[in-house]
Scaffold this motif. Sequence first.
Motif, mmCIF file in Angstrom:
data_model
loop_
_atom_site.group_PDB
_atom_site.id
_atom_site.type_symbol
_atom_site.label_atom_id
_atom_site.label_comp_id
_atom_site.label_asym_id
_atom_site.label_seq_id
_atom_site.Cartn_x
_atom_site.Cartn_y
_atom_site.Cartn_z
ATOM 1 N N GLY A 1 50.622 19.351 86.475
ATOM 2 C CA GLY A 1 49.650 18.578 87.224
ATOM 3 C C GLY A 1 48.434 18.266 86.387
ATOM 4 O O GLY A 1 48.389 18.526 85.177
ATOM 5 N N SER B 1 56.074 17.635 92.722
ATOM 6 C CA SER B 1 55.989 18.435 91.504
ATOM 7 C C SER B 1 56.752 19.744 91.665
ATOM 8 O O SER B 1 56.842 20.307 92.763
ATOM 9 N N ARG C 1 48.290 17.558 91.923
ATOM 10 C CA ARG C 1 49.745 17.731 91.811
ATOM 11 C C ARG C 1 50.439 16.734 92.718
ATOM 12 O O ARG C 1 50.077 16.568 93.887
#
Length: 379
Positions: A102, A97, A93
Amino acid sequence: MTAGAAALTLAAAAAACSEDAGRDTAPVSVADDAAERPFVLTGVRDVTEVAQLTGPDAVNDTAAVAVAGTDLGSMVNVGDRTYFAFGDTFGERDPDSYGGQGGFWRSNVMAFSTDDDASDGIAFDGWITDEVGLAAEIVPGLHEPDGTGEVTKIPTYGFAVDGAMYLYFMSVHHWGAPGEWDANYSALAKSTDDGQTWEVLDAPRWPGDSNFIQVATAHVAEDEVDHVYFWAIPAGRFGGVQLMKVPAAQETVEDPSSYRYFTGTDAEGRPVWSDDMNQAATIVDGTIGELSVMFNDYLDRWIMTYSDAGNAYVREGLTPWGPWGEPLELLNGAEHPGLYSPYLNPRYVEDGGRTVYFTLSLWGPYNVYLYRAELERAG
């Protein structure tokens, strides 16, 4: 499996669980007149974040098993172990994020712990892992394009019976607007080797448009017979709670005809059950999100936690089917944006149940945290 406490067989663990402290199996009610007694839960106080359990800066090194972001974390006690079932999990990730996104996506993963002191967080002893030691997808989702088949399989709760562990999961067909999604069905997956391998059962299954897609479970002693009770909501976070039960044995858990659905009470206040899912009564109204239910010794009552309209709530039940008291705010979504899935566990309580611990997912960081709260009781 990664290093940790020595494994118990599930059969031995089930026996140990019945001797363990706590109320993994609770009575239907604590008195014949339970439904006529007053409510006693007046509030909560000192609601505090204890620790981050998964992801960067957590008390557990989840990067070592490729868990950078995950959610849910409902719990199953088996002997001296507590198993944590997580939902969609990402091993990679970007630091910026937001939400469930991811790389290295698995529909679900599972950790376990023998840590029974939640006051400083919960240390995981290990994970169910793949051949290279990373957190394994225990019940594989088909990962088909959204709206075309099955996007993912999400475990909503679990329970242990007769030397087997079961996960109740939903097959997601389509992710909609926030809090909305469509399901293909809900079903059970089964493990008889301490969570190492799982088999998706052909039956029982509940249709995707039913009220039995996401559940919370508890073992309930009914007429001296152990049952598994399921408090259930539809797909998404826009429905009320209904209730079903099944005798706690493998042959009954896996037999659709053994399930009974709560339809109301008779003139004497006794519960009425039906084998027809469509006759099930709603016991809690509202737009209920992922929920958890357990018996609380401090209150001498059942308690239910869930999310609704962005906040987390707790409410008191005089019996498993109610009456249920008014919801009391546990956490405010304005102060904890994107909160959901406040999950309880009878193992993680203090002061005779006055203090309860619960896991909580936060959407933005997309990870699981541990919180504590003190219940306030009248009298």
